[in-house]
Design an enzyme around this catalytic site. Structure first.
Site, short mmCIF file in Angstrom:
data_model
loop_
_atom_site.label_atom_id
_atom_site.label_comp_id
_atom_site.label_asym_id
_atom_site.label_seq_id
_atom_site.Cartn_x
_atom_site.Cartn_y
_atom_site.Cartn_z
N PRO A 1 0.82 -1.22 0.00
CA PRO A 1 0.00 0.00 0.00
C PRO A 1 0.86 1.28 0.00
O PRO A 1 0.50 2.27 -0.62
CB PRO A 1 -0.81 -0.12 1.29
CG PRO A 1 -0.92 -1.60 1.52
CD PRO A 1 0.36 -2.19 1.01
N ALA B 1 4.16 1.33 -0.99
CA ALA B 1 5.35 1.17 -1.84
C ALA B 1 4.96 0.60 -3.19
O ALA B 1 4.68 -0.59 -3.33
CB ALA B 1 6.37 0.24 -1.16
N GLY B 2 4.86 1.51 -4.18
CA GLY B 2 4.56 1.08 -5.55
C GLY B 2 5.79 1.33 -6.40
O GLY B 2 6.72 0.52 -6.46
N ASP C 1 16.05 -6.15 -15.48
CA ASP C 1 16.72 -6.03 -16.77
C ASP C 1 16.34 -7.20 -17.67
O ASP C 1 16.39 -7.11 -18.89
CB ASP C 1 18.24 -5.97 -16.59
CG ASP C 1 18.66 -4.76 -15.78
OD1 ASP C 1 17.84 -3.84 -15.63
OD2 ASP C 1 19.81 -4.74 -15.29
N GLY D 1 -13.96 2.77 -35.58
CA GLY D 1 -15.26 3.33 -35.20
C GLY D 1 -16.08 2.36 -34.37
O GLY D 1 -15.58 1.76 -33.42
N GLU E 1 5.72 -3.64 -13.62
CA GLU E 1 7.16 -3.73 -13.90
C GLU E 1 7.76 -2.33 -14.09
O GLU E 1 8.73 -2.18 -14.83
CB GLU E 1 7.43 -4.58 -15.14
CG GLU E 1 7.18 -6.05 -14.96
CD GLU E 1 8.28 -6.73 -14.13
OE1 GLU E 1 7.93 -7.19 -13.03
OE2 GLU E 1 9.42 -6.80 -14.58
N GLY E 2 7.18 -1.34 -13.44
CA GLY E 2 7.67 0.04 -13.54
C GLY E 2 6.83 0.83 -14.53
O GLY E 2 6.74 0.47 -15.70
C1 LIG Z 1 -3.16 -5.61 -12.72
C2 LIG Z 1 -1.92 -5.33 -11.92
C3 LIG Z 1 -1.00 -6.35 -11.74
C4 LIG Z 1 0.15 -6.13 -10.97
N1 LIG Z 1 1.01 -7.16 -10.73
C5 LIG Z 1 2.01 -6.99 -9.83
C6 LIG Z 1 2.80 -8.09 -9.41
O1 LIG Z 1 2.67 -9.21 -9.89
N2 LIG Z 1 3.73 -7.87 -8.44
C7 LIG Z 1 3.92 -6.65 -7.87
O2 LIG Z 1 4.76 -6.53 -7.00
N3 LIG Z 1 3.22 -5.57 -8.29
C8 LIG Z 1 2.25 -5.72 -9.23
N4 LIG Z 1 1.50 -4.65 -9.61
C9 LIG Z 1 1.75 -3.33 -9.03
C10 LIG Z 1 2.42 -2.39 -10.01
O3 LIG Z 1 3.75 -2.79 -10.25
C11 LIG Z 1 2.31 -0.98 -9.41
O4 LIG Z 1 0.97 -0.59 -9.57
C12 LIG Z 1 3.24 0.01 -10.06
O5 LIG Z 1 4.56 -0.25 -9.69
C13 LIG Z 1 2.90 1.45 -9.68
O6 LIG Z 1 2.81 1.58 -8.31
P1 LIG Z 1 1.53 2.32 -7.66
O7 LIG Z 1 0.32 1.68 -8.25
O8 LIG Z 1 1.69 2.29 -6.19
O9 LIG Z 1 1.61 3.78 -8.19
P2 LIG Z 1 2.48 4.98 -7.61
O10 LIG Z 1 3.89 4.55 -7.42
O11 LIG Z 1 1.76 5.55 -6.45
O12 LIG Z 1 2.44 5.98 -8.83
C14 LIG Z 1 1.27 6.74 -9.16
C15 LIG Z 1 1.64 7.61 -10.36
O13 LIG Z 1 2.73 8.48 -10.02
C16 LIG Z 1 3.80 8.30 -10.94
N5 LIG Z 1 5.07 8.44 -10.24
C17 LIG Z 1 5.49 7.79 -9.13
N6 LIG Z 1 6.73 8.17 -8.78
C18 LIG Z 1 7.14 9.06 -9.72
C19 LIG Z 1 8.34 9.82 -9.93
N7 LIG Z 1 9.38 9.71 -9.11
N8 LIG Z 1 8.38 10.65 -10.99
C20 LIG Z 1 7.32 10.77 -11.84
N9 LIG Z 1 6.16 10.09 -11.69
C21 LIG Z 1 6.08 9.24 -10.65
C22 LIG Z 1 3.63 6.90 -11.48
O14 LIG Z 1 4.25 6.76 -12.74
C23 LIG Z 1 2.12 6.80 -11.56
O15 LIG Z 1 1.67 7.40 -12.74
C24 LIG Z 1 0.38 -4.84 -10.42
C25 LIG Z 1 -0.54 -3.80 -10.65
C26 LIG Z 1 -1.67 -4.04 -11.37
C27 LIG Z 1 -2.65 -2.89 -11.57
#
Ligand SMILES: Cc1cc2nc3c(=O)[nH]c(=O)nc-3n(C[C@H](O)[C@H](O)[C@H](O)COP(=O)(O)OP(=O)(O)OC[C@H]3O[C@@H](n4cnc5c(N)ncnc54)[C@H](O)[C@@H]3O)c2cc1C
Length: 410
Positions: free
Chosen positions: A139, A141-142, A261, A363, A387-388
């Site tokens: 929650p 750490a994305g 990578d 369309g 994956e980023g």
């Molecule tokens: C269907 C689905 C499957 C997934 N599968 C996996 C999985 O198997 N394993 C796993 O670990 N995760 C998984 N994920 C998670 C996914 O990797 C994350 O959603 C993703 O890394 C983004 O994190 P967040 O959603 O917390 O967004 P946030 O990190 O909160 O980002 C929100 C927005 O802010 C932007 N942002 C964030 N930091 C910066 C910055 N420094 N500069 C500019 N813009 C920035 C992001 O690009 C994004 O647009 C999955 C997600 C989904 C929706």
């Protein structure tokens, strides 16, 4: 147009993957888009077939488990097309069929790539043949995976994991989950390691399954780790905590990050496959409508729809070539972080733009559920997120080109 030939040794694999995509994935595509959370049981037999293909082959396979770098650099040994290239080519074909189904293919999870990339021989022996998901996101750490809060504490011969993991692809269906956790939160990213957790571990509790915009055939699970005990041997890489720059660091967080990578070109390959599917369908629709695409005339002198198609196809070609380049570098033990991120950024964005562009060009046919164009435009978005995200890939590219660290540019 640059027209690269598929290496001859990979042609049978590409043909087989295309056949699977045509005869298995496409006919099931709509069914499991509608039946979200139902397991596509038809994939079981197919997965066994792919296992057989992988076992009988020294060139890797069609799924994510195929990638593994050789320890030594074979940069002087000439031009090599190995498991990274064959895996990307297989994935492109399968995702031309259906990306959601590929993502839920048994034993081809992103956790399998992590294990294939960094596991010891003993771990490969122990966990080989199992289906592994990857759990990094939390929650809090994305994009910033260094911020993860899940902890791993050594207690005798076991690590005890506590925390929460969200959005785990194949989390409910896989046999194993590769969980990222911190050995010592006060040390920051240098203490982050990945641990292999058996799915039936009583300390790993399924919280819920997500409902999603696209890739609905693939399950996405959220977990609570509560005093989840795993043997010491479940740790991937070194248990010693040093700075990222040190050798031990490379086996820890740095090593875990290096998995990307290998896996980013695979996700780029998924995007390339979906993009090609949409372009091929659209080309047929345009032909039916009498719109001719002429490669010998400038785009500006053609029908507006043909000009738009040519523009989208050029983006597709760029994404395809960047993806092959990144995979080729991995096969040849060349550092490819920059190229892997370039490929992922270009292919993810192209997939979103082109699939929506194809809906637009076609369309009402593009928008209706009779065809798959609307589905592909929904499936595309995730390829630019997991994956980023797009923004994170651009950040990595900028850091590399400008010679900045993650502390300098964030
Ligand atoms: C269907 C689905 C499957 C997934 N599968 C996996 C999985 O198997 N394993 C796993 O670990 N995760 C998984 N994920 C998670 C996914 O990797 C994350 O959603 C993703 O890394 C983004 O994190 P967040 O959603 O917390 O967004 P946030 O990190 O909160 O980002 C929100 C927005 O802010 C932007 N942002 C964030 N930091 C910066 C910055 N420094 N500069 C500019 N813009 C920035 C992001 O690009 C994004 O647009 C999955 C997600 C989904 C929706």
């Amino acid at each position: 147009m640059i027209n690269l030939e598929t290496p001859k040794k990979f042609q049978p694999l590409v043909n087989q993957a295309h056949q699977v995509a045509t005869e298995v994935f496409r006919p099931l595509s709509r069914k499991y888009d509608e039946a979200e959370h139902a397991y596509p049981k038809e994939l079981d037999m197919l997965a066994s077939l792919i296992d057989g293909m992988n076992e009988g082959s020294d060139i890797g396979g069609a799924g994510a488990a195929g990638v593994r770098r050789s320890a030594k650099s074979d940069g002087d040994e000439g031009n090599r097309n190995g498991s990274n290239m064959s895996t990307v080519l297989g994935i492109i074909e399968l995702c031309w069929g259906d990306v959601g189904l590929l993502l839920t293919m048994p034993r081809q999870g992103l956790g399998n790539s992590a294990i294939a990339s960094v596991a010891s021989e003993e771990q490969l022996e122990r966990y080989g043949g199992k289906w592994a998901a990857m759990a990094i996101t939390e929650p809090e750490a994305g994009s910033d995976s260094a911020a993860i809060r899940t902890t791993a504490e050594l207690d005798g011969d076991e690590y005890v994991l506590n925390g929460e993991k969200i959005f785990v692809t194949s989390g409910d269906r896989a046999d194993l989950i590769v969980v990222w956790a911190s050995l010592d939160r006060s040390v920051g990213r240098a203490a982050i390691r990945s641990f292999i957790v058996e799915r039936d571990n009583p300390g790993l509790k399924l919280d819920r399954l997500e409902h999603k915009l696209g890739i609905r055939a693939s399950d996405t699970a959220n977990f609570i780790l509560q005093d989840c005990r795993v043997p010491k041997e479940a740790l991937l890489g070194s248990s010693e905590v040093e700075t990222d720059a040190g050798e031990k660091g490379k086996q820890g967080f740095g090593g875990a990050m290096q998995t990307f990578d290998n896996t980013r070109p695979l996700v780029a390959g998924m995007a390339v496959g979906v993009t090609r599917a949409a372009l091929e369908e659209t080309r047929e629709r345009l032909a039916e409508a009498g719109v001719e695409i002429d490669y010998d005339r400038p785009a500006f002198s053609q029908h507006a729809a043909a000009a738009r198609f040519l523009e989208m196809e050029a983006d597709y070609e760029a994404a395809y070539l960047l993806t092959l380049h990144a995979a080729w570098m991995a096969d040849n033990s060349k550092p490819n972080s920059l190229q892997a991120s370039m490929a992922k950024a270009k292919a993810g964005r192209t997939c979103v733009d082109v699939t929506l562009g194809c809906v637009e060009l076609c369309g009402s046919v593009g928008y209706a559920e009779n065809e798959l164009l609307e589905k592909w435009s929904r499936d595309a978005k995730i390829l630019d997120i997991f994956e980023g995200t797009q923004q994170i890939q651009l950040l990595i590219v900028a850091r590399q080109l400008l010679g900045k660290s993650s502390a300098d540019l964030r």
